[in-house]
Design a protein around this motif. Structure first.
Motif, mmCIF file in Angstrom:
data_model
loop_
_atom_site.group_PDB
_atom_site.id
_atom_site.type_symbol
_atom_site.label_atom_id
_atom_site.label_comp_id
_atom_site.label_asym_id
_atom_site.label_seq_id
_atom_site.Cartn_x
_atom_site.Cartn_y
_atom_site.Cartn_z
ATOM 1 N N VAL A 212 9.230 6.590 0.825
ATOM 2 C CA VAL A 212 8.624 7.374 1.900
ATOM 3 C C VAL A 212 7.218 7.754 1.455
ATOM 4 O O VAL A 212 7.033 8.304 0.358
ATOM 5 C CB VAL A 212 9.445 8.638 2.214
ATOM 6 C CG1 VAL A 212 8.775 9.441 3.331
ATOM 7 C CG2 VAL A 212 10.870 8.275 2.593
ATOM 8 N N HIS A 213 6.234 7.462 2.279
ATOM 9 C CA HIS A 213 4.850 7.791 1.936
ATOM 10 C C HIS A 213 4.731 9.294 1.678
ATOM 11 O O HIS A 213 5.321 10.109 2.414
ATOM 12 C CB HIS A 213 3.925 7.375 3.075
ATOM 13 C CG HIS A 213 2.476 7.390 2.707
ATOM 14 N ND1 HIS A 213 1.743 8.551 2.559
ATOM 15 C CD2 HIS A 213 1.604 6.364 2.442
ATOM 16 C CE1 HIS A 213 0.503 8.265 2.230
ATOM 17 N NE2 HIS A 213 0.392 6.937 2.153
ATOM 18 N N THR B 262 7.645 3.553 11.178
ATOM 19 C CA THR B 262 6.249 3.833 11.502
ATOM 20 C C THR B 262 6.115 5.251 12.021
ATOM 21 O O THR B 262 7.004 5.778 12.698
ATOM 22 C CB THR B 262 5.704 2.850 12.561
ATOM 23 O OG1 THR B 262 6.553 2.889 13.713
ATOM 24 C CG2 THR B 262 5.683 1.441 12.004
ATOM 25 N N GLY B 263 4.987 5.865 11.663
ATOM 26 C CA GLY B 263 4.743 7.239 12.068
ATOM 27 C C GLY B 263 4.182 7.342 13.466
ATOM 28 O O GLY B 263 3.917 6.330 14.130
ATOM 29 N N ALA C 53 0.826 -1.206 0.000
ATOM 30 C CA ALA C 53 0.000 0.000 0.000
ATOM 31 C C ALA C 53 0.864 1.262 0.000
ATOM 32 O O ALA C 53 0.550 2.253 -0.677
ATOM 33 C CB ALA C 53 -0.933 -0.005 1.209
ATOM 34 N N LEU C 54 1.971 1.231 0.746
ATOM 35 C CA LEU C 54 2.902 2.368 0.769
ATOM 36 C C LEU C 54 3.481 2.623 -0.623
ATOM 37 O O LEU C 54 3.489 3.757 -1.120
ATOM 38 C CB LEU C 54 4.032 2.074 1.763
ATOM 39 C CG LEU C 54 5.320 2.901 1.630
ATOM 40 C CD1 LEU C 54 5.066 4.349 1.972
ATOM 41 C CD2 LEU C 54 6.417 2.330 2.513
ATOM 42 N N ILE C 55 3.979 1.562 -1.258
ATOM 43 C CA ILE C 55 4.590 1.721 -2.582
ATOM 44 C C ILE C 55 3.562 2.201 -3.594
ATOM 45 O O ILE C 55 3.855 3.060 -4.450
ATOM 46 C CB ILE C 55 5.238 0.390 -3.014
ATOM 47 C CG1 ILE C 55 6.433 0.081 -2.110
ATOM 48 C CG2 ILE C 55 5.673 0.443 -4.475
ATOM 49 C CD1 ILE C 55 6.982 -1.323 -2.273
ATOM 50 N N ALA D 295 7.509 4.572 5.905
ATOM 51 C CA ALA D 295 8.633 4.425 4.984
ATOM 52 C C ALA D 295 9.279 3.067 5.192
ATOM 53 O O ALA D 295 9.023 2.388 6.194
ATOM 54 C CB ALA D 295 9.665 5.538 5.199
ATOM 55 N N TRP D 296 10.133 2.700 4.242
ATOM 56 C CA TRP D 296 10.943 1.499 4.418
ATOM 57 C C TRP D 296 12.154 1.596 3.520
ATOM 58 O O TRP D 296 12.227 2.448 2.622
ATOM 59 C CB TRP D 296 10.147 0.228 4.117
ATOM 60 C CG TRP D 296 10.033 -0.138 2.647
ATOM 61 C CD1 TRP D 296 9.623 0.671 1.620
ATOM 62 C CD2 TRP D 296 10.334 -1.411 2.061
ATOM 63 N NE1 TRP D 296 9.630 -0.017 0.428
ATOM 64 C CE2 TRP D 296 10.058 -1.300 0.665
ATOM 65 C CE3 TRP D 296 10.775 -2.630 2.562
ATOM 66 C CZ2 TRP D 296 10.248 -2.365 -0.224
ATOM 67 C CZ3 TRP D 296 10.952 -3.690 1.673
ATOM 68 C CH2 TRP D 296 10.680 -3.552 0.310
#
Length: 295
Positions: A84-85, A64-65, A25-27, A72-73
């Motif tokens: 990064v989101h 994690t925020g 989902a982030l990517i 991010a990862w």
């Protein structure tokens, strides 16, 4: 993960298998922000975590925020990548991840691929002394009626079938050995190709001569994009120069058309020397990325 400097409220830990959906989902959020659509699949993340020699405990980091969501990862193992989101950008997280990647890599030279449209990531890498190494292009073709997939004399074309896996691996890796730095094991190769949930045997094409596989085109059915997607293409060295690559492409175009697709895309890069092969098939460059090398 104490080597990673982040804003207050952000925490880190290694990536775990249970994170794959959240990372996907982030990517996809990053892709939508950059491209206007998402084109990745979760199998790519599984393949990263399964890279030979990669230890998720030390070679990956998940950020994690303050609200507990994935922000991010990054990972590093001969190559590296970081996302990064969009909602968490502008806070120095990307810089922190790049510092972590460089520290984790140590004296090893590593590479990272960045879309040329991602100007912030490009500036960041260049500011750290990373230099361009290879250009990658995504080529595309649109068709109302694709050309007939006629094959050279003595060549038969057919869809991929169960049992083709190991011979296809040999043809593709033999061809890729001409430019890739490391030959993949069958297991690693399969994770990136025929073992993916998105692998599409009906649109993948096998060329045979005398009962032997001499050409391979592997296709994916990626969710969320309208294009047919060519993952890999290769022709055995002793059958090149006969138009076989063009025949494989035309057969794939026809299979995509039959499935209701009206376009097809493929990635290639400057080390392969294959750009002209795709251009002769009527494909044109849609966008590009650059592979950067660490200092």
């Amino acid at each position: 993960m104490t080597d990673l400097v982040l804003p207050p409220g952000y925490t880190t830990r290694p990536v775990q298998a249970r994170d794959i959906a959240a990372l996907h989902a982030l990517i996809q959020a990053c892709e939508r922000q950059l491209l206007g659509y998402a084109e990745s699949d979760a199998d790519e993340i599984r393949a990263v975590l399964g890279r030979p020699g990669l230890d998720p405990a030390s070679d990956t980091v998940l950020v994690t925020g303050p609200d507990g969501t994935v922000a991010a990862w990054a990972w590093v193992n001969r190559r590296s990548d970081a996302d990064v989101h969009p909602a968490h950008r502008g806070r120095g997280i990307g810089t922190g991840l790049l510092d972590w990647i460089e520290l984790r890599a140590g004296a090893a030279v590593i590479s990272q691929t960045v879309p040329d449209g991602d100007h912030a990531a490009t500036r960041l890498l260049r500011s750290h002394g990373w230099t361009p190494m290879v250009t990658s292009w995504q080529l595309a073709i649109a068709f109302d009626e694709p050309p007939a997939p006629d094959a050279p004399d003595g060549i038969a074309l057919r869809p991929f079938q169960p049992g083709d896996e190991h011979d296809a691996y040999t043809v593709l890796e033999d061809a890729f050995d001409e430019w890739q730095q490391r030959r993949k094991s069958y297991e690693e190769w399969a994770m990136l190709t025929v073992g993916r949930d998105t692998f599409d045997p009906a649109r993948s094409v096998i060329a045979t001569a005398g009962g032997q596989i001499v050409g391979v085109l592997l296709a994916l059915d990626l969710p969320g994009i309208a294009d047919g997607y060519i993952e890999r293409l290769a022709v055995r060295a002793d059958h090149r120069g006969r138009g076989l690559a063009q025949a494989l492409l035309r057969a794939c175009f026809a299979a995509c058309h039959a499935a209701g697709r009206r376009s097809c895309v493929v990635w290639t890069h400057s080390d392969t020397g294959a750009l002209g092969v795709y251009e002769r098939a009527g494909m044109t460059v849609r966008r590009s990325s650059t592979v950067y090398r660490s200092p």
